[in-house]
Enzyme design. Structure first.
Site, mmCIF file in Angstrom:
data_model
loop_
_atom_site.group_PDB
_atom_site.id
_atom_site.type_symbol
_atom_site.label_atom_id
_atom_site.label_comp_id
_atom_site.label_asym_id
_atom_site.label_seq_id
_atom_site.Cartn_x
_atom_site.Cartn_y
_atom_site.Cartn_z
ATOM 1 N N HIS A 103 0.858 -1.193 0.000
ATOM 2 C CA HIS A 103 0.000 0.000 0.000
ATOM 3 C C HIS A 103 0.895 1.245 0.000
ATOM 4 O O HIS A 103 1.964 1.248 0.617
ATOM 5 C CB HIS A 103 -0.920 -0.011 1.228
ATOM 6 C CG HIS A 103 -1.955 1.058 1.169
ATOM 7 N ND1 HIS A 103 -1.685 2.359 1.505
ATOM 8 C CD2 HIS A 103 -3.251 1.035 0.761
ATOM 9 C CE1 HIS A 103 -2.775 3.094 1.318
ATOM 10 N NE2 HIS A 103 -3.737 2.307 0.863
ATOM 11 N N GLU A 148 -4.088 2.573 -7.322
ATOM 12 C CA GLU A 148 -4.496 3.640 -6.408
ATOM 13 C C GLU A 148 -3.614 4.864 -6.623
ATOM 14 O O GLU A 148 -2.504 4.940 -6.063
ATOM 15 C CB GLU A 148 -4.333 3.180 -4.955
ATOM 16 C CG GLU A 148 -5.172 1.988 -4.581
ATOM 17 C CD GLU A 148 -5.447 1.957 -3.084
ATOM 18 O OE1 GLU A 148 -6.629 1.957 -2.720
ATOM 19 O OE2 GLU A 148 -4.498 1.954 -2.281
ATOM 20 N N SER A 181 -10.599 7.333 -2.775
ATOM 21 C CA SER A 181 -11.850 8.065 -2.558
ATOM 22 C C SER A 181 -13.066 7.436 -3.240
ATOM 23 O O SER A 181 -13.953 8.141 -3.725
ATOM 24 C CB SER A 181 -11.696 9.544 -2.959
ATOM 25 O OG SER A 181 -10.691 10.163 -2.170
#
Ligand code: PGA
Length: 249
Positions: A94, A166, A212
């Site tokens: 991540h 992402e 988001s």
């Protein structure tokens, strides 16, 4: 047809009792979903979450793991440890781990190999920063991250790897990539995978969008040709909101 996979990433949120309350609320809301539902919870919530999701279609994942089996790595948790309690998924690489905890393309690759060796299903994150997006290097950045993450994996392991695209500038900021932009980058990643591993792999690998995602934009994003669901941070903390994302149709 690829399945839609919707994974919540709780990050450092929720105590065990809150996790149990969340699962109790979420389970009936998503029980008829055709989509894969995953919650990636803090280590301290794993066991309780596994216990309380037993008779549900909700799968449980961790948010990180070490690539070594055991040893002098204070504060770390190994893939073997996750596997031993029945964890099925694990987020690897991540952007927050890359930014704050020294995660590199090399450690991401080692962790991916280890996860597959253990039969854990990895969700590997790639994505460009705002600066990289603005200087036009976004596609090059995600291509490099993806290639290095998957390096040395067997075809069937690549096929079983979930990739989460992402863009860092969209995480926790309320700014979402447009559905066209997100789809274009994900399509690009898929093409790069095809070049190395072939069409059968690229057509079946799950590539999510993250950054988001919320109930008001989930449908638009997930209906795009190449977006196979999402990795959801903030909006996955509320059971009602997360259920709306899972049931986006
Ligand atoms: P966000 O986080 O949905 O809160 O932007 C996504 C993520 O970091 O996985």
């Amino acid at each position: 047809m690829r399945k839609k996979v919707i994974a919540g990433n709780w990050k450092m949120n929720k105590l065990p009792n809150e996790a149990i309350d969340f699962i109790t609320e979420l389970a009936p809301l998503v029980k008829d979903s055709k989509n894969e539902v995953i919650i990636c919870v803090p280590y301290t919530d794993l066991f309780y979450s596994l216990l309380h999701t037993q008779d549900t279609n909700i799968k449980v994942g961790a948010q990180n793991m070490h690539f070594e089996e055991k040893g002098a790595y204070t504060g770390e948790v190994s893939g073997e440890m996750l596997k031993s309690i029945g964890v099925e998924y694990v987020i690897i690489g991540h952007s927050e781990r890359r930014a704050y905890y020294g995660e590199t393309d090399e450690t991401v690759n080692k962790k991916l190999k280890k996860a597959h060796a253990l039969g854990l299903k990895p969700i590997v994150c790639v994505g460009e920063s705002l600066e990289q997006r603005e200087d036009g290097s976004a596609k090059e950045v995600v291509t490099t991250q993806t290639k290095l993450a998957l390096e040395g994996l067997k075809k069937d392991e690549v096929e079983k790897t979930i990739i989460a695209y992402e863009p860092i500038w969209a995480i926790g900021t309320g700014k979402t990539a447009t559905k066209e932009d997100a789809n274009e980058t994900i399509k690009w990643i898929r093409e790069k995978i095809e070049e190395i591993y072939g069409k059968d792999v690229s057509e079946s690998v799950i590539i999510q969008y993250g950054g988001s995602v919320k109930s008001s934009n989930a449908k638009d994003l997930f209906e795009m040709s190449d977006i196979d669901g999402g990795l959801v941070g903030g909006a996955s903390l509320d059971a009602q909101e997360f259920a709306k994302i899972v049931n986006y149709k």
